[in-house]
Design an enzyme around this catalytic site. Structure first.
Site, mmCIF file in Angstrom:
data_model
loop_
_atom_site.group_PDB
_atom_site.id
_atom_site.type_symbol
_atom_site.label_atom_id
_atom_site.label_comp_id
_atom_site.label_asym_id
_atom_site.label_seq_id
_atom_site.Cartn_x
_atom_site.Cartn_y
_atom_site.Cartn_z
ATOM 1 N N TYR A 392 0.820 -1.218 0.020
ATOM 2 C CA TYR A 392 -0.052 -0.069 0.094
ATOM 3 C C TYR A 392 1.008 1.073 0.041
ATOM 4 O O TYR A 392 0.287 2.467 0.292
ATOM 5 C CB TYR A 392 -0.901 -0.179 1.293
ATOM 6 N N CYS A 419 14.710 -10.457 -2.451
ATOM 7 C CA CYS A 419 15.216 -10.123 -3.670
ATOM 8 C C CYS A 419 14.123 -9.414 -4.558
ATOM 9 O O CYS A 419 13.432 -10.058 -5.347
ATOM 10 C CB CYS A 419 15.344 -11.752 -4.185
HETATM 11 N N1 LIG Z 1 -4.383 -5.079 5.457
HETATM 12 C C1 LIG Z 1 -4.582 -3.747 5.443
HETATM 13 C C2 LIG Z 1 -5.947 -3.614 6.363
HETATM 14 C C3 LIG Z 1 -6.985 -4.248 5.568
HETATM 15 C C4 LIG Z 1 -8.082 -4.499 6.640
HETATM 16 C C5 LIG Z 1 -9.137 -5.584 6.209
HETATM 17 N N2 LIG Z 1 -10.097 -5.236 5.741
HETATM 18 C C6 LIG Z 1 -3.451 -2.708 5.793
HETATM 19 O O1 LIG Z 1 -2.449 -3.131 6.317
HETATM 20 O O2 LIG Z 1 -3.830 -1.697 6.001
#
Ligand SMILES: N[C@@H](CCCC[NH3+])C(=O)O
Ligand SMILES: Cc1ncc(COP(=O)(O)O)c(C=O)c1O
Length: 499
Positions: A392, A419
């Site tokens: 993200y 890697c």
């Molecule tokens: N994995 C996501 C949040 C997802 C939440 C689940 N619906 C994060 O790290 O921000």
């Protein structure tokens, strides 16, 4: 260039410590960068839960997740107490265990009076094994398998139904069950052998009692967060289309094998605005009113999770109390307007309960200086223990735990050891001059780090310790190379072929 405050004071790692200004003011963990118990000790090292991080690292190795019990418990209490203070009806906070599911964390949440939201059979199994009472467990997923549904029914938890396929499957299962066809055979078909979990359940429901469900609806409410973690918009894979409410309520009200106790919605994660949850609360009361008009006795509303946390200085999330209060107010006033009794109000935060309670300690190794471009400094972990930056583009802050007061004179990019060029944990981190062997601590790694960890490049998963009052206890063992090949199979045929 030496980094300075406007007042001319040099920055150092200590600037990230929780503000301890007013004695009795309760700090909301999600508004801090470091755990509440963090301090700098006489050796200029970072201490968490009374444990010197450099000592922990000597004892348990790196990368190491270090979980501060005080901060996690503080967050649980603030959620619980805020509902008690601002809501006249019954309430229940659930810990969204997708943020970090393991026995110790589920057990603490449960001991704090929280229930647990589970997103798979594996998370359900973990919660049950941790001793969480099934009547406080809620199972999610947009594609629960038949086995997961049976496991949930047998264990006595509530199923948050996501779609028509699931609803029809549940009816089929219930009918089969009434014809006497389920029982342990079905349980045996579950590959994760949860029989031991089932045995822990003291009150296995009567097989002919209706299946306890909630309905997850897509509210059509958008919020500002990364598009991958938005879930409330109409174009989402989760939940029933709210335009099909009539059809849905008609179906559920006629199915005697289903006991629809509530409605659920979740609009997304890492949210700083408060208005979307106000809007959600108002909308959910309208849904409640409509459900009542279909004769459904819906008594629970779950507004999901989503409260954001501070990952960097400029992040400014509301406190836990500031998040809970308006939701309660809107539900109460909307119910009064609609002349409805107050529902049992549930929420299911993950990140804001656990993220700030944990830091990850790494050992610094190699570095590469590209004159005029960038300096890379590598840690002994990376995207396998924290997949959020590569997934993200999430941003983090870090400190050098063994030299907390040294001025931040360097700008370096923290690279992982995988890697993969994108395996960068922090771009342009402000640090003191570093050297191999320094201990780098990345903050706020309690949520969606361990739970999204992988064995990419066959790197064993990291250990985790919980710290309190100077004591550190393992909650997750470091994986070994043997663990990595434990599930590998070398077929006899291949062995023969290869002589
Ligand atoms: N994995 C996501 C949040 C997802 C939440 C689940 N619906 C994060 O790290 O921000
Ligand atoms: C259904 C559901 N509930 C709860 C959560 C927990 O969200 P957060 O960790 O943002 O509080 C999520 C994750 O976004 C979710 O998808």
């Amino acid at each position: 260039m030496v980094s300075t405050h406007p007042a001319g004071i040099q920055h150092s790692g200590s600037q990230y410590l929780p503000e301890k200004s007013s004695k009795n003011a309760k700090l909301s963990p999600n508004q801090q960068l470091l755990p509440l118990s963090a301090r700098v000790n006489g050796s200029d090292c970072l201490e968490i839960g009374g444990c010197d991080v450099t000592t922990l690292v000597q004892q348990f190795g790196t990368p190491l997740y270090i979980l501060d019990e005080e901060t996690f418990i503080g967050a649980c209490q603030q959620y619980r107490d805020s509902f008690k203070q601002y809501y006249k009806g019954e309430s229940q906070v659930l810990y969204a265990s997708k943020a970090w599911s393991c026995l110790a964390i589920c057990a603490i949440a449960s001991h704090q009076g929280l229930g647990v939201d589970v997103a798979s059979g594996g998370e359900l199994y973990t919660a049950l094994q941790a001793g969480v009472s099934p009547d406080k467990i809620y199972l999610h997923s947009n594609n629960k398998s038949r086995q997961e549904l049976i496991f949930a029914i047998e264990s006595g938890c509530t199923i948050v139904v996501d779609n028509w396929y699931e609803l029809h499957t549940l009816v089929e299962i219930a009918v089969e069950e009434r014809q006497g066809g389920l029982g342990t055979d079905a349980i045996n078909r579950v590959s994760t052998t949860p029989k031991d979990a089932i045995n822990r359940v003291s009150t296995t429901p009567n097989s002919s009692s209706p299946i306890r469900i909630m309905l997850r609806l897509t509210p059509g409410i958008e919020c500002h967060t990364h598009e991958y973690i938005q879930t409330g918009q109409l174009d989402s894979k989760f939940g029933f289309d709210p335009n099909a409410l009539d059809e849905l309520f008609t179906f559920v009200s006629k199915e005697s094998v289903l006991n629809c106790v509530g409605l659920h919605a979740h609009i997304g994660s890492q949210i700083f605005e408060r208005q979307p949850h106000r809007d959600l609360a108002a909308l959910m009361v309208q849904w409640l009113s409509k459900a009542a008009s279909y004769g459904l006795s819906v008594t629970e509303l779950n507004v999901g999770g989503g409260l954001g946390i501070k990952y960097i200085e400029s992040d400014d999330p509301p406190s836990i109390e500031e998040w809970v209060k308006p939701i309660c107010e809107v539900i109460e006033s909307a119910c009064e307007e609609e002349n409805l009794p107050l529902p049992k109000l549930l929420c299911e935060p993950g990140r804001s309960l656990i993220a700030t309670a944990c830091v990850t300690a790494y050992t610094l190794g190699s570095s590469k200086v590209i004159p005029g471009i960038r300096t890379y400094v590598a840690v002994d972990g990376g995207m396998s223990d924290n997949a959020r930056p590569i997934t993200y583009q999430s941003v983090y802050r870090a400190v050098v735990a063994n030299r907390m007061s040294t001025p931040l004179t360097e700008t370096v990019t923290i690279a992982g050891k995988h890697c993969e060029s994108g395996d960068i944990l922090i771009k342009n981190a402000q640090l003191p001059k570093t050297q191999p062997g320094d201990i780098l601590v990345v903050m706020a790694t309690g949520a969606y780090n361990y739970s999204m960890a992988s064995n990419y490049n066959r790197i064993p998963r990291s250990a985790a310790v919980i710290v309190k009052n100077g004591e550190a206890n393992l909650i997750l063992q470091r994986e070994t190379y043997q663990d990595l090949i434990r599930q590998d199979c070398l077929p006899e045929r291949l062995k023969k072929d290869f002589g």
